[in-house]
Write a protein that holds these residues in place. Structure first.
Motif, mmCIF file in Angstrom:
data_model
loop_
_atom_site.group_PDB
_atom_site.id
_atom_site.type_symbol
_atom_site.label_atom_id
_atom_site.label_comp_id
_atom_site.label_asym_id
_atom_site.label_seq_id
_atom_site.Cartn_x
_atom_site.Cartn_y
_atom_site.Cartn_z
ATOM 1 N N UNK A 125 0.803 -1.235 0.000
ATOM 2 C CA UNK A 125 0.000 0.000 0.000
ATOM 3 C C UNK A 125 0.832 1.281 0.000
ATOM 4 N N UNK A 126 2.126 1.190 -0.293
ATOM 5 C CA UNK A 126 2.962 2.390 -0.209
ATOM 6 C C UNK A 126 2.456 3.501 -1.113
ATOM 7 N N UNK A 127 2.104 3.178 -2.344
ATOM 8 C CA UNK A 127 1.606 4.202 -3.265
ATOM 9 C C UNK A 127 0.303 4.803 -2.766
ATOM 10 N N UNK A 128 -0.580 3.948 -2.266
ATOM 11 C CA UNK A 128 -1.858 4.448 -1.754
ATOM 12 C C UNK A 128 -1.642 5.328 -0.525
ATOM 13 N N UNK A 129 -0.745 4.920 0.358
ATOM 14 C CA UNK A 129 -0.427 5.745 1.525
ATOM 15 C C UNK A 129 0.093 7.111 1.090
ATOM 16 N N UNK A 130 0.980 7.126 0.101
ATOM 17 C CA UNK A 130 1.529 8.401 -0.373
ATOM 18 C C UNK A 130 0.446 9.298 -0.951
ATOM 19 N N UNK A 131 -0.536 8.695 -1.614
ATOM 20 C CA UNK A 131 -1.632 9.492 -2.163
ATOM 21 C C UNK A 131 -2.537 10.027 -1.050
ATOM 22 N N UNK A 132 -2.666 9.257 0.012
ATOM 23 C CA UNK A 132 -3.463 9.723 1.150
ATOM 24 C C UNK A 132 -2.746 10.814 1.920
ATOM 25 N N UNK A 133 -1.477 10.575 2.257
ATOM 26 C CA UNK A 133 -0.737 11.524 3.086
ATOM 27 C C UNK A 133 0.749 11.207 2.995
ATOM 28 N N UNK A 135 4.774 11.229 4.044
ATOM 29 C CA UNK A 135 5.379 10.873 5.326
ATOM 30 C C UNK A 135 5.523 12.074 6.248
ATOM 31 N N UNK A 136 5.741 13.257 5.674
ATOM 32 C CA UNK A 136 5.882 14.448 6.516
ATOM 33 C C UNK A 136 4.542 15.118 6.825
ATOM 34 N N UNK A 137 3.454 14.558 6.306
ATOM 35 C CA UNK A 137 2.128 15.066 6.629
ATOM 36 C C UNK A 137 1.723 16.337 5.926
ATOM 37 N N UNK A 138 2.402 16.705 4.853
ATOM 38 C CA UNK A 138 2.113 17.989 4.209
ATOM 39 C C UNK A 138 1.382 17.872 2.879
ATOM 40 N N UNK A 139 1.329 16.677 2.304
ATOM 41 C CA UNK A 139 0.736 16.496 0.978
ATOM 42 C C UNK A 139 -0.173 15.274 0.969
ATOM 43 N N UNK A 140 -1.086 15.251 0.004
ATOM 44 C CA UNK A 140 -1.991 14.125 -0.139
ATOM 45 C C UNK A 140 -3.431 14.514 0.145
ATOM 46 N N UNK A 191 2.847 19.577 12.862
ATOM 47 C CA UNK A 191 3.168 20.784 12.102
ATOM 48 C C UNK A 191 2.112 21.861 12.161
ATOM 49 N N UNK A 192 1.030 21.642 12.902
ATOM 50 C CA UNK A 192 -0.057 22.625 12.960
ATOM 51 C C UNK A 192 -0.708 22.542 14.334
ATOM 52 N N UNK A 193 -0.575 23.586 15.108
ATOM 53 C CA UNK A 193 -1.112 23.558 16.473
ATOM 54 C C UNK A 193 -2.635 23.518 16.507
#
Length: 239
Positions: A125-133, A135-140, A191-193
């Motif tokens: 599921x690596x590709x699907x995970x990347x599309x969801x979010x 690793x740094x939580x900023x994209x997806x 990354x966001x309070x």
């Protein structure tokens, strides 16, 4: 080939059929009220939140009862973060499309589990995970909906998923993917309070079936109460 690999697609197909049937019963959640009603909390996501709605004991119901104020619940069973069909997506099967701007101070949000479970069978599921979010939580897809909510001024409580009770559960193979998604959501929140992450990874004791409904996937009334109360505590205690 191991029997478990042969039976997994059938188990997923049967569970999907059941889930889609229940979607018809659950409808699309609450309508967005006029601003004059001053509901300040919106819930949106998938069956983790929508489960037990018909009995008035869903997680948003518990939050509403705990805080003694209305919660508008737009969550829909079987909803996904990444969903391409336009009509059913607009009806709520697309989690991002559940969002409507409003007088929200808080949005309770979950999602991504159906994308992993039905999208890649909780394997490779690596590709699907990347599309969801990322690793740094900023994209997806998840970052996109959270950023939209934050741009409108609301804070977000992102709720993670229950883990398998360790027996008789079709989500048993999903632990690694659940842990990976949790780590990415935690990075996003760091990354966001204005984003709070409620992990449920440690909620279910091993082989304790009391936190799950009979399908061993969705929350029982007991789990709904605990999760709803934890969300309410976050909202109540935030500065």
């Amino acid at each position: 080939m191991p029997t478990s690999l042969l039976t997994r697609p059938l188990t997923l197909a049967l569970t999907l059929a059941l889930t889609l049937a229940l979607t018809l019963l659950a409808a699309c959640g609450d309508v967005i009220p006029p601003a004059s009603e001053k509901a300040r909390i919106l819930a949106m996501g998938d069956s983790l939140l929508a489960w037990n709605r018909l009995s008035g004991q869903s997680i948003p119901d518990v939050v509403e009862q705990s805080l003694e104020e209305p919660v508008v619940d737009r969550s829909v069973i079987a909803a996904r973060m990444i969903y391409r069909l336009p009509v059913s997506g607009a009806a709520g099967l697309s989690i991002p499309k559940q969002y409507r701007p409003g007088p929200w101070d808080w949005v309770i949000l979950n999602g991504g589990g159906n994308d992993l479970w039905f999208g890649c069978g909780c394997g490779r599921c690596t590709d699907k995970l990347d599309k969801l979010l990322s690793e740094d939580g900023t994209r997806g897809a998840i970052a996109g909906v959270v950023q939209r909510i934050r741009a409108d001024g609301a804070r977000v409580v992102f709720v993670g998923y229950l883990r398998s009770p360790g027996r008789s559960s079709p989500i048993e193979p999903c632990k690694d993917e659940g842990d990976a998604l949790d780590a990415r959501v935690a990075a996003m929140a760091a990354g966001d309070e204005g984003v709070y992450f409620l992990s449920l990874a440690d909620l279910v004791p091993h082989r304790d079936l009391s936190f799950h409904a009979a399908d061993r996937v969705h929350p029982s009334f007991k789990a709904g109460r605990v999760i709803g109360q934890r969300i309410a505590a976050i909202i109540r205690g935030a500065p």
